[in-house]
Design a protein around this motif. Sequence first.
Motif, PDB file in Angstrom:
ATOM      1  N   GLY A 100      51.745  40.589  35.459  1.00 23.20           N
ATOM      2  CA  GLY A 100      50.426  40.823  36.158  1.00 23.20           C
ATOM      3  C   GLY A 100      49.952  40.157  37.112  1.00 23.20           C
ATOM      4  O   GLY A 100      49.654  40.196  38.251  1.00 23.20           O
ATOM      5  N   LEU A 101      50.343  38.555  36.654  1.00 19.86           N
ATOM      6  CA  LEU A 101      49.884  37.532  37.660  1.00 19.86           C
ATOM      7  C   LEU A 101      50.518  37.697  39.074  1.00 19.86           C
ATOM      8  O   LEU A 101      50.273  37.584  39.938  1.00 19.86           O
ATOM      9  CB  LEU A 101      50.296  36.267  36.971  1.00 19.86           C
ATOM     10  CG  LEU A 101      50.098  34.920  38.203  1.00 19.86           C
ATOM     11  CD1 LEU A 101      48.659  34.702  38.391  1.00 19.86           C
ATOM     12  CD2 LEU A 101      50.508  33.714  37.255  1.00 19.86           C
ATOM     13  N   ALA A 104      49.621  40.791  40.904  1.00 22.54           N
ATOM     14  CA  ALA A 104      48.259  40.628  41.562  1.00 22.54           C
ATOM     15  C   ALA A 104      48.208  39.817  42.774  1.00 22.54           C
ATOM     16  O   ALA A 104      47.346  39.913  43.774  1.00 22.54           O
ATOM     17  CB  ALA A 104      47.410  39.608  40.550  1.00 22.54           C
ATOM     18  N   SER A 133      38.970  38.568  44.494  1.00 20.68           N
ATOM     19  CA  SER A 133      39.444  39.579  43.686  1.00 20.68           C
ATOM     20  C   SER A 133      40.891  39.119  42.930  1.00 20.68           C
ATOM     21  O   SER A 133      41.157  39.634  41.886  1.00 20.68           O
ATOM     22  CB  SER A 133      39.766  40.750  44.618  1.00 20.68           C
ATOM     23  OG  SER A 133      40.263  41.837  43.995  1.00 20.68           O
ATOM     24  N   VAL A 134      41.760  38.368  43.701  1.00 20.26           N
ATOM     25  CA  VAL A 134      42.990  38.047  42.995  1.00 20.26           C
ATOM     26  C   VAL A 134      42.555  37.019  41.896  1.00 20.26           C
ATOM     27  O   VAL A 134      43.275  37.034  40.891  1.00 20.26           O
ATOM     28  CB  VAL A 134      43.900  37.534  44.168  1.00 20.26           C
ATOM     29  CG1 VAL A 134      45.027  36.978  43.637  1.00 20.26           C
ATOM     30  CG2 VAL A 134      44.340  38.600  45.309  1.00 20.26           C
ATOM     31  N   VAL A 137      41.798  38.779  38.840  1.00 23.98           N
ATOM     32  CA  VAL A 137      42.864  39.230  38.009  1.00 23.98           C
ATOM     33  C   VAL A 137      43.577  37.908  37.428  1.00 23.98           C
ATOM     34  O   VAL A 137      43.984  37.950  36.178  1.00 23.98           O
ATOM     35  CB  VAL A 137      43.954  39.921  39.007  1.00 23.98           C
ATOM     36  CG1 VAL A 137      45.373  40.426  38.168  1.00 23.98           C
ATOM     37  CG2 VAL A 137      43.474  41.041  39.717  1.00 23.98           C
ATOM     38  N   ILE A 138      43.955  37.117  37.992  1.00 22.89           N
ATOM     39  CA  ILE A 138      44.435  35.773  37.357  1.00 22.89           C
ATOM     40  C   ILE A 138      43.490  35.301  36.279  1.00 22.89           C
ATOM     41  O   ILE A 138      44.435  34.757  35.125  1.00 22.89           O
ATOM     42  CB  ILE A 138      44.565  34.806  38.483  1.00 22.89           C
ATOM     43  CG1 ILE A 138      45.614  35.047  39.638  1.00 22.89           C
ATOM     44  CG2 ILE A 138      45.107  33.331  38.001  1.00 22.89           C
ATOM     45  CD1 ILE A 138      45.576  33.999  40.661  1.00 22.89           C
ATOM     46  N   ASN A 260      44.045  45.916  42.814  1.00 20.63           N
ATOM     47  CA  ASN A 260      43.415  44.914  42.006  1.00 20.63           C
ATOM     48  C   ASN A 260      42.453  45.779  40.866  1.00 20.63           C
ATOM     49  O   ASN A 260      42.366  45.250  39.827  1.00 20.63           O
ATOM     50  CB  ASN A 260      42.599  43.678  42.529  1.00 20.63           C
ATOM     51  CG  ASN A 260      43.653  42.739  43.050  1.00 20.63           C
ATOM     52  OD1 ASN A 260      44.899  42.806  42.468  1.00 20.63           O
ATOM     53  ND2 ASN A 260      43.250  41.811  43.720  1.00 20.63           N
ATOM     54  N   THR A 262      43.103  48.528  39.646  1.00 20.09           N
ATOM     55  CA  THR A 262      43.912  48.873  38.600  1.00 20.09           C
ATOM     56  C   THR A 262      43.838  48.164  37.451  1.00 20.09           C
ATOM     57  O   THR A 262      43.869  48.584  36.153  1.00 20.09           O
ATOM     58  CB  THR A 262      45.267  49.002  39.047  1.00 20.09           C
ATOM     59  OG1 THR A 262      45.634  49.679  40.192  1.00 20.09           O
ATOM     60  CG2 THR A 262      46.476  49.414  38.216  1.00 20.09           C
ATOM     61  N   THR A 263      43.650  46.822  37.334  1.00 23.27           N
ATOM     62  CA  THR A 263      43.477  45.955  36.367  1.00 23.27           C
ATOM     63  C   THR A 263      42.222  46.493  35.637  1.00 23.27           C
ATOM     64  O   THR A 263      42.284  46.519  34.373  1.00 23.27           O
ATOM     65  CB  THR A 263      43.458  44.636  36.629  1.00 23.27           C
ATOM     66  OG1 THR A 263      44.787  44.271  37.393  1.00 23.27           O
ATOM     67  CG2 THR A 263      42.998  43.632  35.514  1.00 23.27           C
ATOM     68  N   ILE A 289      36.595  41.126  40.447  1.00 26.13           N
ATOM     69  CA  ILE A 289      37.568  41.975  41.086  1.00 26.13           C
ATOM     70  C   ILE A 289      36.741  42.999  41.944  1.00 26.13           C
ATOM     71  O   ILE A 289      36.679  43.139  43.021  1.00 26.13           O
ATOM     72  CB  ILE A 289      38.450  42.725  40.026  1.00 26.13           C
ATOM     73  CG1 ILE A 289      39.423  41.806  39.688  1.00 26.13           C
ATOM     74  CG2 ILE A 289      39.207  43.715  40.956  1.00 26.13           C
ATOM     75  CD1 ILE A 289      40.292  42.424  38.272  1.00 26.13           C
TER      76      ILE A 289
END
Length: 313
Positions: A100-101, A104, A133-134, A137-138, A260, A262-263, A289
């Motif tokens: 996932g990381l 992203a 945004s990234v 996710v991270i 992003n 999607t997460t 995000i």
Amino acid sequence: MERIKGYYPYLAGISMASIFGFSFMFTAMGLEVASPLELISYRFLLASIVITLLWAFGVIKLNYRGKDVKPLLLLSLAEPFIYFVFETYGIKYTSSSLSGLMIALIPVAVTILAVIFLNERPSLYQLLFILLSVAGVIFIIFMTGSEGGKSSLLGFLFLLGAVLSAAFYTILARKFSSVFSPIEITFVMMWFGAISFNILNLIEKVIRGDSLSSYFSSVANYKVLIPVLYLGILSSIVAYFLNNYALSKLPASQASVFANLTTVISIIAGVTIRHEVFYWYHVVGAIMILIGVWGTNYFGKAYEVKALSEEIH
């Protein structure tokens, strides 16, 4: 009416992210019975048949007359072919957290490539919101924690290949959208995926010594049939059409950020359908995000208006 149409690309991006978000749940279901290559090959075979039927019955219009389709073959090689091969085996050889990381990072790769190949210059505010945004996710991935013991250099390289192939696909789709309609791009992608993945699936079965007469045997299981229907029709045809449409209307750096979302959708699907625990850091990451996606598109619009004003004056 024109003002409402201006929101269509953003609605397309949100819808695409929602479909892809739920696809992880259906993919997990299908992999309980079928192999990754089987699931992918069935998915794109169904997608190519359905989209061909839509064309045959006049639901969609295709016009390749006088157009060079070779660029679309290059686009399709990047995604779905290379992307899905690298992503599938990358996830196999790493933890889901690292997977996932890496995925992203696609918007970051797209932004960099868009500067190089499309001369798209995102504003400073856009870059900051893309990073936000990234970072969301991270943050979710790191707080969730690693599954441990699955990561490997080979898996990392596969995922890096997936990131780069997805970024090149985004750039190419944006570039060729002036020649081909979104549905024309999607049509070639589905058939390219169907032919290439089914050839690989056949080769794998021959190597393993499996009977070719049982090629579709796993589809009889509802745990494979339902995911194939969802992934083949919604995730392949509908989602890719929406993605290609968004790319035809928005700069690549803006359109890619929708991925992003999607997460966030995946978390919602997990909590409401699979009854997974929803932690505080999921809320924080989701907010980051959503703000990042909003900011990238908001300042993207402002940047375009400013540029247009400067051209007029």
